[in-house]
Enzyme design. Structure first.
Site, PDB file in Angstrom:
ATOM      1  N   GLU A 162       0.820  -1.210   0.000  1.00 43.18           N
ATOM      2  CA  GLU A 162       0.000   0.000   0.000  1.00 43.18           C
ATOM      3  C   GLU A 162       0.862   1.272   0.000  1.00 43.18           C
ATOM      4  O   GLU A 162       0.826   2.100   0.898  1.00 43.18           O
ATOM      5  CB  GLU A 162      -0.954  -0.022   1.196  1.00 43.18           C
ATOM      6  CG  GLU A 162      -1.907  -1.210   1.143  1.00 43.18           C
ATOM      7  CD  GLU A 162      -2.866  -1.301   2.298  1.00 43.18           C
ATOM      8  OE1 GLU A 162      -3.995  -1.805   2.099  1.00 43.18           O
ATOM      9  OE2 GLU A 162      -2.502  -0.886   3.416  1.00 43.18           O
ATOM     10  N   GLU A 357      -5.683  -7.599  -2.178  1.00 42.46           N
ATOM     11  CA  GLU A 357      -6.364  -7.583  -0.878  1.00 42.46           C
ATOM     12  C   GLU A 357      -7.802  -7.159  -1.110  1.00 42.46           C
ATOM     13  O   GLU A 357      -8.056  -6.159  -1.778  1.00 42.46           O
ATOM     14  CB  GLU A 357      -5.732  -6.594   0.112  1.00 42.46           C
ATOM     15  CG  GLU A 357      -4.382  -6.975   0.658  1.00 42.46           C
ATOM     16  CD  GLU A 357      -3.898  -5.980   1.716  1.00 42.46           C
ATOM     17  OE1 GLU A 357      -4.752  -5.377   2.421  1.00 42.46           O
ATOM     18  OE2 GLU A 357      -2.682  -5.788   1.837  1.00 42.46           O
TER      19      GLU A 357
END
Length: 458
Positions: A162, A357
């Site tokens: 991320e 994810e």
């Protein structure tokens, strides 16, 4: 309309080492910034997690039985290099070598992420984490060593989990930032140093291996909270600063012109040097990886005048969307946003998409009977339907779908009560109990999905 997915589509699971392995400082592992964090009323400590360091064969068996053919895991920097920039720990490297071999033996493709928030403690204390170019060099050294060891067996790589979080307030929590005033200049310096590290590693992998690498974003689809054009402007700026600026480097080798002009107008240096730009210019991505859980709204009227776009969501982001359901943590369920982001990003960058994810956090209790988590089945079904529409109707090439996750683990804040897994783990925040793995109803459902390559979502 039926949209069949590619036969080589990857189905699997994502985890991070700090949230799964435990065995903190075992077999020569050094401390990370998480090692000494104590348990709190709503969070566990980080000593055991779900003990995957000792129990991973059991978890691989669960993956295989569920028809999963891909596992994204993190190599812990401090497990393989205890101080972050010193000698390598062969016992730690041997653990990952065995894990990779066991995954391949089970028919599961390994995907490695090199950093998931857990800076080696020594580098945080001595150098203030990614504020320092020394830490950039240490990360590159560590990453090259792992690529040299494992790229012949690991076809997919990520540098930073991320990565756009390093251009938001979260950067000060996840970059090893140990001291400072959390200034905007510090934020832009951290973001650039992390991007420089990513580009250097991606360039090395492309030059020395046949493996593939992509940048990864935490993608939160942001909508205007009202028809007010100012809300629409702020939504555009959020996407440009927090997503497109990263994507421009991942794919095209340069920062966003809008972000660069903002830096010039506000005298923000960010420690960007000419030699760095040459390294970024060589960077490209084989795919765009991302996490997606929810969307949000931006209300510009809540944002003080003069706020940097990096901080808009912290000031004016709204977690309540009256048109969408949400979990108890106010994360809204928005599968249409999932489709929209894949289609819009692909239309702009023409690089395959890879959601690594996606999941729903819910508080659950085990009472001796399998947990009937129809809400999780509904969440994944809706997002897979959206994925298939992006692929079949919008023409987006998609490599796979990795859920977060197969097995319950502590959240990134340490909260074991927020459970995402298809498999229940018998522990709480403060009681380790048996750590037994107990499949939920969603586990059997996901098995039928994988075995039919996404055809059976009923």
């Amino acid at each position: 309309m039926v949209h069949a997915l590619p036969k080589d589509f990857l189905w699997g699971n994502s985890t991070s080492s700090m949230q799964t392995e435990g065995a903190d400082q075992e077999d020569g592992k050094g401390k990370s910034v998480y090692s000494d964090r104590p348990a709190t009323a709503n969070a566990s400590d980080w000593q055991v997690a779900i003990d995957e360091y000792h129990r991973y064969p059991e978890d691989i068996a669960l993956m295989k039985a569920a028809g999963m053919n891909c596992y994204r895991f993190q190599i812990s920097w401090s497990r393989v290099c205890p101080t972050g920039d010193g000698d390598f720990n062969e016992a730690g490297i041997a653990f990952y070598a065995k894990l990779i071999d066991d995954l391949l033996a089970a028919g599961i493709t390994p995907m490695v992420c090199l950093y998931h928030f857990d800076m080696p403690l020594a580098l945080a204390k001595q150098y203030n984490g990614f504020m320092s170019r020394h830490v950039v060099e240490a990360f590159v050294r560590y990453a090259k060593a792992m690529i040299d060891r494992f790229a012949d067996k690991v076809p997919y790589w990520l540098t930073f989990n991320e990565q756009n979080l390093y251009f938001q307030p979260d950067a000060f929590l996840i970059s090893g930032y140990d001291h400072g005033n959390r200034s905007l200049s510090d934020l832009y310096t951290i973001n650039h140093h992390v991007m420089l590290a990513h580009a250097t590693v991606a360039n090395y992998l492309h030059a020395t291996t046949h493996a593939q690498i992509g940048g990864m974003l935490a993608y939160v689809q942001t909508y205007p909270a009202s028809p007010d054009p100012q809300d629409a402007l702020y939504a555009q700026q959020i996407d440009e600063f927090l997503n497109r600026n990263q994507l421009d480097v991942f794919v095209n080798g340069h920062y966003s012109s809008q972000v660069m002009r903002y830096m010039a107008n506000h005298d923000i240096d960010g420690d960007i040097q000419d030699a760095d730009l040459a390294i970024l210019a060589e960077c490209h991505s084989d795919y765009i990886a991302f996490s997606y859980y929810q969307s949000t709204l931006i209300d510009s009227h809540h944002v003080p005048i003069g706020t940097a776009p990096n901080n808009y969501l912290a000031a004016g982001g709204l977690t309540q969307n009256p048109t969408l359901p949400a979990n108890e943590w106010h994360w809204v369920v928005d599968p249409t946003g999932f489709r929209n982001l894949m289609t819009s990003v692909y239309n702009s960058y023409h690089t395959p998409m890879f959601p690594v994810e996606n999941g729903l956090g819910v508080r659950e209790q085990y009472d001796g009977k399998p947990i009937n988590d129809d809400y999780r089945i509904a969440y994944h079904r809706a997002h897979l339907q959206a994925l298939k529409a992006a692929y079949g109707e919008d023409g987006v090439p998609i490599i796979g779908y990795l859920g977060w996750g197969l097995i319950d683990i502590p959240s990134s804040s340490g909260n074991m009560d927020k459970r995402y897994g298809l498999v229940y783990v018998d522990r709480t925040n403060h009681d380790l109990r048996t750590l037994a793995r107990i499949p939920k109803r969603s586990y059997e459902w996901f098995k039928q999905v994988t075995m039919s390559n996404g055809e059976r979502l009923d």
